[in-house]
Every structure is written in structure tokens, then in C-alpha cells.
Design a protein around this motif. Sequence first.
Motif, PDB file in Angstrom:
ATOM      1  N   VAL A 116     -24.567  -3.869   1.388  1.00  9.97           N
ATOM      2  CA  VAL A 116     -24.287  -4.773   0.165  1.00  9.97           C
ATOM      3  C   VAL A 116     -23.082  -4.149  -0.523  1.00  9.97           C
ATOM      4  O   VAL A 116     -22.199  -5.009  -0.998  1.00  9.97           O
ATOM      5  CB  VAL A 116     -25.358  -5.125  -0.700  1.00  9.97           C
ATOM      6  N   ILE A 117     -23.022  -2.857  -0.480  1.00 14.97           N
ATOM      7  CA  ILE A 117     -21.718  -2.508  -1.233  1.00 14.97           C
ATOM      8  C   ILE A 117     -20.464  -2.604  -0.158  1.00 14.97           C
ATOM      9  O   ILE A 117     -19.486  -3.038  -0.732  1.00 14.97           O
ATOM     10  CB  ILE A 117     -21.602  -0.566  -1.283  1.00 14.97           C
ATOM     11  N   GLY A 118     -20.757  -2.811   1.101  1.00 16.18           N
ATOM     12  CA  GLY A 118     -19.798  -3.330   1.927  1.00 16.18           C
ATOM     13  C   GLY A 118     -19.255  -4.807   1.603  1.00 16.18           C
ATOM     14  O   GLY A 118     -18.216  -4.980   1.902  1.00 16.18           O
ATOM     15  N   VAL A 119     -20.262  -5.642   1.457  1.00 13.83           N
ATOM     16  CA  VAL A 119     -19.941  -6.916   1.164  1.00 13.83           C
ATOM     17  C   VAL A 119     -18.858  -7.006  -0.180  1.00 13.83           C
ATOM     18  O   VAL A 119     -18.138  -7.641  -0.427  1.00 13.83           O
ATOM     19  CB  VAL A 119     -21.220  -7.821   0.930  1.00 13.83           C
ATOM     20  N   TYR A 120     -19.535  -6.076  -1.141  1.00 15.04           N
ATOM     21  CA  TYR A 120     -18.710  -5.866  -2.601  1.00 15.04           C
ATOM     22  C   TYR A 120     -17.267  -5.338  -2.394  1.00 15.04           C
ATOM     23  O   TYR A 120     -16.416  -6.094  -2.854  1.00 15.04           O
ATOM     24  CB  TYR A 120     -19.550  -4.771  -3.330  1.00 15.04           C
ATOM     25  N   SER A 121     -17.263  -4.455  -1.456  1.00 15.40           N
ATOM     26  CA  SER A 121     -15.902  -3.611  -1.335  1.00 15.40           C
ATOM     27  C   SER A 121     -15.006  -4.835  -0.405  1.00 15.40           C
ATOM     28  O   SER A 121     -13.881  -4.771  -0.416  1.00 15.40           O
ATOM     29  CB  SER A 121     -15.959  -2.271  -0.720  1.00 15.40           C
ATOM     30  N   PHE A 122     -15.763  -5.534   0.580  1.00 15.29           N
ATOM     31  CA  PHE A 122     -14.900  -6.379   1.386  1.00 15.29           C
ATOM     32  C   PHE A 122     -14.484  -7.515   0.520  1.00 15.29           C
ATOM     33  O   PHE A 122     -13.262  -7.552   0.659  1.00 15.29           O
ATOM     34  CB  PHE A 122     -16.085  -7.212   2.407  1.00 15.29           C
ATOM     35  N   GLY A 123     -15.046  -7.897  -0.476  1.00 13.30           N
ATOM     36  CA  GLY A 123     -14.434  -8.926  -1.505  1.00 13.30           C
ATOM     37  C   GLY A 123     -13.219  -8.400  -2.154  1.00 13.30           C
ATOM     38  O   GLY A 123     -12.146  -9.067  -2.267  1.00 13.30           O
ATOM     39  N   MET A 124     -13.406  -7.162  -2.578  1.00 17.34           N
ATOM     40  CA  MET A 124     -12.322  -6.599  -3.463  1.00 17.34           C
ATOM     41  C   MET A 124     -11.222  -6.581  -2.366  1.00 17.34           C
ATOM     42  O   MET A 124      -9.824  -6.591  -2.727  1.00 17.34           O
ATOM     43  CB  MET A 124     -12.678  -5.228  -4.008  1.00 17.34           C
ATOM     44  N   GLY A 125     -11.337  -6.130  -1.176  1.00 21.72           N
ATOM     45  CA  GLY A 125     -10.225  -6.062   0.031  1.00 21.72           C
ATOM     46  C   GLY A 125      -9.768  -7.298   0.230  1.00 21.72           C
ATOM     47  O   GLY A 125      -8.692  -7.299   0.219  1.00 21.72           O
ATOM     48  N   VAL A 126     -10.577  -8.261   0.249  1.00 23.72           N
ATOM     49  CA  VAL A 126     -10.108  -9.631   0.559  1.00 23.72           C
ATOM     50  C   VAL A 126      -9.059 -10.026  -0.619  1.00 23.72           C
ATOM     51  O   VAL A 126      -7.955 -10.723  -0.291  1.00 23.72           O
ATOM     52  CB  VAL A 126     -11.057 -10.759   0.739  1.00 23.72           C
ATOM     53  N   GLY A 127      -9.317  -9.717  -1.955  1.00 23.01           N
ATOM     54  CA  GLY A 127      -8.630 -10.039  -2.990  1.00 23.01           C
ATOM     55  C   GLY A 127      -7.448  -9.487  -2.968  1.00 23.01           C
ATOM     56  O   GLY A 127      -6.292  -9.842  -3.335  1.00 23.01           O
ATOM     57  N   ALA A 128      -7.439  -7.858  -2.678  1.00 22.35           N
ATOM     58  CA  ALA A 128      -6.385  -7.158  -2.603  1.00 22.35           C
ATOM     59  C   ALA A 128      -5.293  -7.813  -1.603  1.00 22.35           C
ATOM     60  O   ALA A 128      -4.109  -7.702  -1.732  1.00 22.35           O
ATOM     61  CB  ALA A 128      -6.668  -5.707  -2.415  1.00 22.35           C
ATOM     62  N   THR A 129      -5.806  -8.214  -0.451  1.00 23.38           N
ATOM     63  CA  THR A 129      -5.113  -8.220   0.712  1.00 23.38           C
ATOM     64  C   THR A 129      -4.372  -9.545   0.402  1.00 23.38           C
ATOM     65  O   THR A 129      -3.031  -9.745   0.792  1.00 23.38           O
ATOM     66  CB  THR A 129      -5.975  -8.478   2.054  1.00 23.38           C
ATOM     67  N   MET A 130      -4.970 -10.505  -0.168  1.00 22.34           N
ATOM     68  CA  MET A 130      -4.231 -11.966  -0.230  1.00 22.34           C
ATOM     69  C   MET A 130      -3.272 -11.868  -1.410  1.00 22.34           C
ATOM     70  O   MET A 130      -2.323 -12.404  -1.068  1.00 22.34           O
ATOM     71  CB  MET A 130      -5.307 -12.984  -0.793  1.00 22.34           C
TER      72      MET A 130
END
Length: 400
Positions: A136-150
Motif C-alpha cells: 500500500v505504501i507502493g500505491v501511496y508513493s506511486f500517487g505522489m510519483g504520478v503527481g510529480a511526473t505530470m
Amino acid sequence: MTNKKSAIISISTLVAIFAVAINMRPAITSIGPMLDVMREELVLTNAQVTLLTTLPVVCMGVFATLAPLLNRLLGLRNTMYSMLMVVGLFTALRGFYANYAILVLSSIFIGIAIAIMGPLVSAMIKQRFPDRAASVIGVYSFGMGVGATMSAGLTVLFYEKSGSYPLALGSWSLLSIIGLVFWSAAMLNRGGVKKSVPVQVYKSQTAQVSPWKVKKAWIFLLFFGLQASAFFSIITWLVPIALAKGMTLLQAGTLVSIMTSVQIVLNIVLPLLMERFQARKLWLIILLLIGFAAIALLWSGVSTFMWIGAAMMGVPLGGLFPAALVLPLDETRTPGETNAWTAMMQTGGFILAGVVPLLIAILYDYTGNHNYTFMIFTLLFLGMFILTFIIGDKNGSKDS
């Protein structure tokens, strides 16, 4: 509760965590691609414009300890509603007012909001998914990564199309609406923490030794601070470095997009791998060695090598953050204890991460030479490499 109802709650909670997470980086990472544009239009030094990325990060550290307090006073649901609205409103404000004072003010309030959101999400993960926390930390950090990437990639395109950096920056406020919608849906499905959690958090904190007195917590704080410093320094300064090497603004923005695209893959893949193959030290060593190679390629200044180096740098930037977030989850027993350890780790870690990009800006204003920038990148990775051997592998011990 039926299995079907439980599955719905779990899914809605995961989606809410992702929707909240995508709001926790764009207001910071959208500044980097616009650094040179804003410096010229507002007639600022590199240090002044870099302050817009360092202020929220420092605030993320200074105010992280407010998370347990607000959780007790308002509850997790209302606290998260409030913080999402703060992020959205102050990001939108940037689109209407382009002066430096408003940009500084918005950076402070956005940083405070993100500071409070982070530890609460970690505590929620600890309670709702105790056996799958790393995933679930992966989902959380993935979300931050998506926001940073966009934000790192599309802000340049928004600027190229509109000719307005305020509009390009303010457009990211729309993500807060997504966060509010899905957080509300999760709360309706009772996908958050139990109503008694604020009391449980309070009891667990009074019963447990303060993490500020635990040696291992300090080691985690330093490791988190170094990886966060590397992330925010590289995400802030890669575009100016690329421009200095002769790339166009669009090419430099694309370079960052490649790096952050690789990053978001590692945000979710690495926690899954670490959960399956629990050799924590080995994973960290691999990530850091790739980071050293990426720095060398970017430092070369050769265009082809820089593209390869940017893609490689996405690996450690994507993997080190979730790895650092998992550390307090491995060492704590209760959601309240996790909240306290995470708040401490982020307090010191983000303060350090806010200072380093500003140090780079001051050195560059003084020297006009990015060799010092790359030296700092190298020192950050070297520090993490040394700490990796101190942290070691997870052994199930809770002792300091």
C-alpha cells in the motif's frame, strides 16, 4: 462485515490514498521547470526563486508534528478534507496573482498542509492494511510519483501553450477536486480509520517511548532526509542544468518527464519486490549504485548520456522514497507509533531536504558552475550508501 463489503472498503480506501497522494507534489515540482522563466520575469536570483521549492519542503518538516494533534482534535476525515482544500486553494491562487509575495505565501501554506497529510496517511495504512503495508505504501508513493511526473512534464507544455507561468502553476489546483471526491467516497464507505483512532493514537503515544529518544529513529530520519534532499534537488535543478548544457526548455522538460516516468514505475514496483524478497540492504545498494552511475552520465554534459542518465536517475528517485517510508512501518507496532515515527522522520528529513536545494542555488549564484551541484548530488548518495549498512536488513527487532 461481509467479504464483499470489506473488499469495497479496501478498494475505496486505496483509491482515496492514491487521490490524496497525487496532490502532495505538483505544487512543488511544477516550480522546477519554470525556474529560469520565473527568475527572468520576476527579476529574481536563483536563490530567491528556489526558495519557492524549499519553503514548502521545510514546512513539511517543521509542521509534520501537527498531524497527531489535529488527528486527535478533528479526526482524520476532517483533517484530510481541510488540508486538501488548503492545497487546492493556494495552488489556484498562483494562477491569479503572479507576484513573488503570493508565491512565497502559497508555498508556506501548501507545505504545512502536505506536512499534516503525510503522517496521517502512513498511520491509516498501518491500521487498515497491517499485513500489506509495503504494497500500500507502493500505491501511496506511486500517487505522489504520478503527481510529480505530470507537473514536472506538463507544466512546460501548459506554459508553451498559454505563455503564462501563473496559469501553468495554478492549473494543478484541479487535482485537489479529485482528491476531495475520492476521499469523500472512501469516508462514506467507512474506508478510513475507526472512530476511536484519535483516542488510540493518544494512548499509544503516551505508552510508547518517544522516537526522538530512539537511535534507530534518528538513523531513519537522516536516511529519509538525504533521499528527500536528492529528490527535490534533482527535480528542481535538472531543467536549469539541461538548459545550461544547450537544451531548449521543451527538451529539458521532456528530460525531466523521462526521469519521473521511470520513477513512478519504481514507486510501486520496488515495494512489491521488497515485500516478496526481503533483502532490504541489497535493494538499497542496487538503487544507490544506479544513482551514482546516473550522476556521472548527467555530469558528462553529453546529450546522449544525459538522456540515458535521466532515465537511470528515475530508478533511485522512485525506489528510495517508498523504501524510506517502509522503515518506520517495519519498526513499529501500532498506528499511533507509526504516526509518531513517521512524523519525526519527516520533520527532520524535510527540513534537511528544504535546505539542500537552496544551498545549490546560493552556490550557483556565486560560482555560475554546476560542478558544485553535481558534487552535492554525489555526497547525498554517498551518505545514503553509508547509512544503508547501518540500517541493515529487517530482523523483526523493535529495539533501538
